[in-house]
Design a protein around this motif. Structure first.
Motif, PDB file in Angstrom:
ATOM      1  N   ASP A 127       0.808  -1.221   0.000  1.00 27.60           N
ATOM      2  CA  ASP A 127       0.000   0.000   0.000  1.00 27.60           C
ATOM      3  C   ASP A 127       0.843   1.275   0.000  1.00 27.60           C
ATOM      4  OD1 ASP A 127      -2.361  -1.518   0.149  1.00 27.60           O
ATOM      5  OD2 ASP A 127      -2.220  -1.643   2.335  1.00 27.60           O
ATOM      6  N   VAL A 128       2.157   1.123   0.008  1.00 20.13           N
ATOM      7  CA  VAL A 128       3.037   2.281   0.114  1.00 20.13           C
ATOM      8  C   VAL A 128       3.351   2.863  -1.259  1.00 20.13           C
ATOM      9  CG1 VAL A 128       5.264   3.155   0.935  1.00 20.13           C
ATOM     10  CG2 VAL A 128       4.110   1.306   2.165  1.00 20.13           C
ATOM     11  N   ASP A 134       7.290   8.499  -0.703  1.00 20.23           N
ATOM     12  CA  ASP A 134       7.477   9.929  -0.919  1.00 20.23           C
ATOM     13  C   ASP A 134       8.982  10.206  -0.860  1.00 20.23           C
ATOM     14  OD1 ASP A 134       7.962  12.705  -0.277  1.00 20.23           O
ATOM     15  OD2 ASP A 134       5.826  12.892   0.172  1.00 20.23           O
ATOM     16  N   GLN A 159       1.550   7.301   4.902  1.00 20.01           N
ATOM     17  CA  GLN A 159       2.409   7.313   3.714  1.00 20.01           C
ATOM     18  C   GLN A 159       3.727   8.017   4.046  1.00 20.01           C
ATOM     19  OE1 GLN A 159       2.284   5.827   0.912  1.00 20.01           O
ATOM     20  NE2 GLN A 159       0.154   5.283   0.530  1.00 20.01           N
ATOM     21  N   THR A 169       5.730   5.890   6.758  1.00 20.75           N
ATOM     22  CA  THR A 169       6.276   4.661   6.163  1.00 20.75           C
ATOM     23  C   THR A 169       7.408   4.991   5.195  1.00 20.75           C
ATOM     24  OG1 THR A 169       4.062   3.670   6.306  1.00 20.75           O
ATOM     25  CG2 THR A 169       5.702   2.508   4.985  1.00 20.75           C
ATOM     26  N   SER A 170       7.280   6.074   4.456  1.00 14.97           N
ATOM     27  CA  SER A 170       8.359   6.508   3.560  1.00 14.97           C
ATOM     28  C   SER A 170       9.614   6.832   4.370  1.00 14.97           C
ATOM     29  CB  SER A 170       7.922   7.726   2.747  1.00 14.97           C
ATOM     30  OG  SER A 170       6.850   7.421   1.882  1.00 14.97           O
TER      31      SER A 170
END
Length: 329
Positions: free
Chosen positions: A206-207, A210, A245, A248-249
């Motif tokens: 799901d990532v 960025d 997002q 996780t980035s």
């Protein structure tokens, strides 16, 4: 010439039936050396190998009767594999792997003998220079045999293998010179699944990384070390109200930063090309950073689909050379 090729890693084991370079059938089991290490025995791995063989026999019964050998590489040759085979001392010429193949019988699993390709170890003057690989030697042989031609083979290269472990491996012509390994892949999954950061990160599928947050993660490792940088993943999400997002980035940047920290002057000296292969996620993150850090070095990415074939290319080539040598004996 029909042959079965086994590529066994920490988490997966793949068994493929080949006719020359043509794939006839393939079976993958989500069982590897990691399962043996957790259980304290290799019973689950043996069961997976036996089931895989039976599935190939059911899919291609005629071709399977023409198979005389099984070629195996990777963690299957470790203490947590099917049979432990001692590492070869590096540096080593890839062609010399052929003469080091070990033949053993496992009648309870297969009617054919298994030809094990040993891994390679490096023991330097300092502890930091001690390392070992299992399986990557076969993959690199496949890369040089199939994906390069002419003078390209002789390039000074630095490979990065992305899997359960992340490995920088230095090659010169057809020799493996050195390697440097991190448990980055296993660490990433352990942190995401078994710590508080599970609540602050997305599933990898799901990532959409960025780039700005990835770079901030890389910088955090440099400044504070991995432990502090990993906790910042949680503060970003909980205190700074950044979405998952972003956090996780940042987390992926921390993992990538650890890998980049392994790049020493010794590993990079004279390198003409860096080749990234294995899982797709990290090359997409790391390539822009490598281009910024090392603008004079060419960067090449082997797509994940093709990366999965490198061990097959290598094992098939090694087997052909092995059979030729046996004819002369």
């Amino acid at each position: 010439m029909k042959v079965i090729v086994i590529d066994c890693g920490t988490t997966n084991c793949r068994m493929r039936l080949l006719d020359g370079d043509r794939l006839l059938a393939s079976v993958t089991k989500q069982t590897g050396a990691g399962n043996s290490a957790q259980l304290g025995n290799n019973s689950s791995l043996k069961r997976a190998l036996k089931e895989s063989y039976e599935e190939l026999a059911a899919a291609e019964p005629v071709a399977m009767r023409e198979v005389y050998d099984i070629v195996a590489s990777g963690m299957i040759t470790s203490s947590a594999g099917l049979m432990e085979i001692e590492h070869l001392m590096g540096p080593i010429n890839l062609i010399d792997l052929t003469g080091s193949i070990r033949r053993h019988l496992f009648p309870e699993l297969f009617p054919q003998p298994v030809l094990f390709v040993p891994g390679v170890k490096f023991i330097g003057a300092a502890l930091a220079n001690h390392d070992m690989i299992r399986g990557e030697e076969t993959e690199l042989f496949g890369f040089l045999e199939v994906l390069t031609s002419g003078n390209e083979v002789n390039k000074e290269r630095l490979f990065m293998h992305y899997g359960s472990h992340h490995k920088w491996i230095r090659t010169r012509e057809r020799s493996i010179i050195s390697s440097s390994t991190s448990i980055s892949g296993e660490l990433m999954m352990a942190v995401m699944n078994h710590t508080l950061l599970r609540d602050n990160t997305l599933h990898l599928e799901d990532v959409v990384p960025d780039p700005d947050w990835v770079r901030k993660g890389v910088e955090a490792v440099k400044q504070y070390g991995a432990g502090r940088a990993l906790f910042q993943v949680r503060t970003l999400n909980v205190l700074d109200k950044q979405d998952k997002q972003a956090s996780t980035s940042f987390f992926l940047g921390v993992i990538a930063g650890q890998d980049l920290a392994m790049l020493t002057e010794e590993l990079l000296y004279g390198v003409e090309e860096i080749v990234l292969y294995g899982r797709n996620l990290f090359p997409s993150i790391v390539v822009p950073i490598l281009k910024d850090f090392y603008p004079s070095i060419a960067i090449r990415v082997v797509p994940e689909e093709e990366s999965g074939w490198l061990s097959v290319y290598g094992a098939a080539s090694l087997y052909r050379q092995y059979k030729e040598e046996m004819k002369g004996c």
